[in-house]
Design a protein around this motif. Structure first.
Motif, PDB file in Angstrom:
ATOM      1  N   PHE A   1      -5.277   2.187  -3.427  1.00  0.00           N
ATOM      2  CA  PHE A   1      -4.851   2.251  -2.023  1.00  0.00           C
ATOM      3  C   PHE A   1      -6.072   2.238  -1.112  1.00  0.00           C
ATOM      4  O   PHE A   1      -6.132   1.513  -0.114  1.00  0.00           O
TER       5      PHE A   1
ATOM      6  N   GLY B   1      -3.466  -5.829  -2.923  1.00  0.00           N
ATOM      7  CA  GLY B   1      -2.413  -4.837  -3.168  1.00  0.00           C
ATOM      8  C   GLY B   1      -1.286  -5.382  -4.023  1.00  0.00           C
ATOM      9  O   GLY B   1      -0.761  -4.686  -4.901  1.00  0.00           O
TER      10      GLY B   1
ATOM     11  N   THR C   1       0.827  -1.208   0.000  1.00  0.00           N
ATOM     12  CA  THR C   1       0.000   0.000   0.000  1.00  0.00           C
ATOM     13  C   THR C   1       0.861   1.256   0.000  1.00  0.00           C
ATOM     14  O   THR C   1       0.437   2.300  -0.500  1.00  0.00           O
TER      15      THR C   1
END
Length: 446
Positions: free
Chosen positions: A388, A430, A376
């Motif tokens: 994000f 992510g 992130t």
């Protein structure tokens, strides 16, 4: 000194930038930790539970300040990496002014809405008055909280993680002295703990602001900076608003989990409060590696060097994993000792058992949390804010849903186990986004 991260060895640059950030944030966490240790030992477990119940509420306001500082830091870092120092100075001045105004408004909301929020959270009547008093005094210092976050973000954005460390060390010492004086000498209870925090943060803000002004004067630019710039504020808001929403949703999740915890009574509340204080310190090194990766990414995206970001990402993953394993080992061995710092073990055995159980479940997965945070960090620093935001919200919502849905079967244990599951889901999303490479085209500045 300002540090240009667009050159030099990425791993070495990240390490020496992250270490002062870790130490600085450890000092920042000492505000709440010292409050809790002194209150728990000198006032009692009920007072500790009151401070713990207040923490989930204060985190909402901390989250807004953090979200604003995240957005500001990314923009300032990208201007710094692009060597556009005049616009960088304007951005710093603009966000400081905006933070001051937002903090004043939220301070009023917090002071007048405290009791209603505590009632919604089903705060036990036994600790209601202490929790209310602590929060109202805490909210009086909200301006200092916001400005401190913005000043620290500004220093970190230009690669200076050492100055915030020095200022926090100073304010932490002040906080210890004031805590002991107000709580143990003047017998002010939770009010003294809250007041000590406000005064210490105010000292840190004043010193930080004066030093930043000195630093900015020495940084010569051809373009004259402006006190406020609406266009730059709009750029900051492109990151800050989603970040504030994300951080606010995180705090709302913590708020909802605290509401679930409150239903298990004062002993579980006190144990949970102590464990989460320890947890907040334990995860700090991994959090700050992620923050360092974010600044490193932002500067190199601004400097048009995305290839360096990949090297920094790999270094960040390794650092996070190694730190996570070390912290897990320490916590598993000394969990009982750490929880015992917050209350008398002879009269609070149920609370201590709760805290130990939480730490031994969650602590096993700190390396997972660290690598998720590194992922992130790249997305945030590159300006890939929507992804994000998505990663963190899915991580959070998974934790809240699992905590509530499994509580009927596992009781309070459902809360502990929901946390690492959420981390695992967040990391998976992510990492897939990082592998796509699309984050490289997300620069915020023109």
């Amino acid at each position: 000194m300002a540090k240009d991260m667009t050159k030099g060895n990425p791993g070495k640059t990240l390490f020496f930038f992250a270490v002062p950030m870790v130490l600085g944030n450890l000092f920042q966490q000492l505000y709440n930790i010292i409050d809790s240790i002194i209150v728990g030992n000198y006032v009692g477990a009920d007072a500790l539970a009151a401070v713990g119940a207040s923490s989930s509420i204060t985190f909402l306001f901390v989250a807004i300040a953090t979200g604003l500082s995240i957005g500001s830091s990314v923009v300032i870092s990208q201007y710094f990496g692009a060597k556009r120092y005049g616009e960088m100075k304007t951005a710093i001045q603009t966000v400081l002014l905006a933070s001051f105004v937002i903090a004043l408004c939220l301070m009023l909301v917090g002071i007048f809405g405290t009791d209603a929020i505590l009632r919604f959270m089903q705060t036990p009547q036994k600790i209601f008055s202490d929790a209310s008093l602590y929060l109202k005094i805490y909210f009086c210092g909200l301006v200092f909280l916001f400005l401190y976050n913005m000043l620290t973000a500004s220093f970190n954005a230009i690669g200076d993680s050492k100055s915030p460390l020095v200022f926090l060390a100073l304010s932490s010492v002040c906080n210890i002295i004031l805590d002991l004086y107000f709580v143990t000498k003047l017998k002010m209870g939770v009010a003294g703990a809250a007041l000590a925090t406000d005064i210490s943060q105010a000292i840190s803000v004043v010193v930080s602001f004066l030093w930043l002004c000195t630093r900015m004067k020495k940084m010569k630019t051809q373009q004259k900076s402006r006190i406020f710039d609406l266009h730059i504020l709009e750029i900051v808001c492109n990151v800050a608003v989603p970040s504030m929403l994300q951080q606010s949703m995180v705090s709302i999740g913590i708020f909802l989990v605290q509401r679930l915890v409150n239903g298990y009574g004062e002993a579980v509340m006190a144990g949970y409060a102590a464990a989460t204080k320890i947890d907040s310190i334990a995860i700090l090194p991994m959090v700050n590696v992620g923050n360092a990766v974010s600044t490193f990414t932002a500067q190199n995206i601004g400097g048009k060097k995305p290839e360096r970001v990949k090297e920094g990402f790999r270094a960040g993953l390794l650092m996070s994993a190694v730190i996570g394993v070390i912290v897990t080992g320490i916590l598993l061995v000394y969990a009982k000792v750490f929880v015992g710092l917050f209350m008398d073990s002879s009269s609070n055995q149920a609370a201590i058992a709760t805290g130990i159980e939480y730490l031994r479940v969650v602590g096993l997965f700190y390396a997972l949390m660290g690598i998720m945070n590194t992922c992130t960090g790249v997305l945030r620093g590159a300006g890939d804010i929507l992804w994000f935001l998505m990663v963190t919200l899915i991580n959070l919502s998974s934790r809240v849903i699992l905590a509530y849905s499994m509580s009927g079967m596992l009781g309070a244990k459902a809360i502990w186990w929901s946390i690492p599951i959420g981390w695992g889901i967040g990391f998976a999303i992510g990492f897939v986004r990082y592998l796509s490479g699309k984050w490289q085209k997300s620069s915020l500045i023109e």
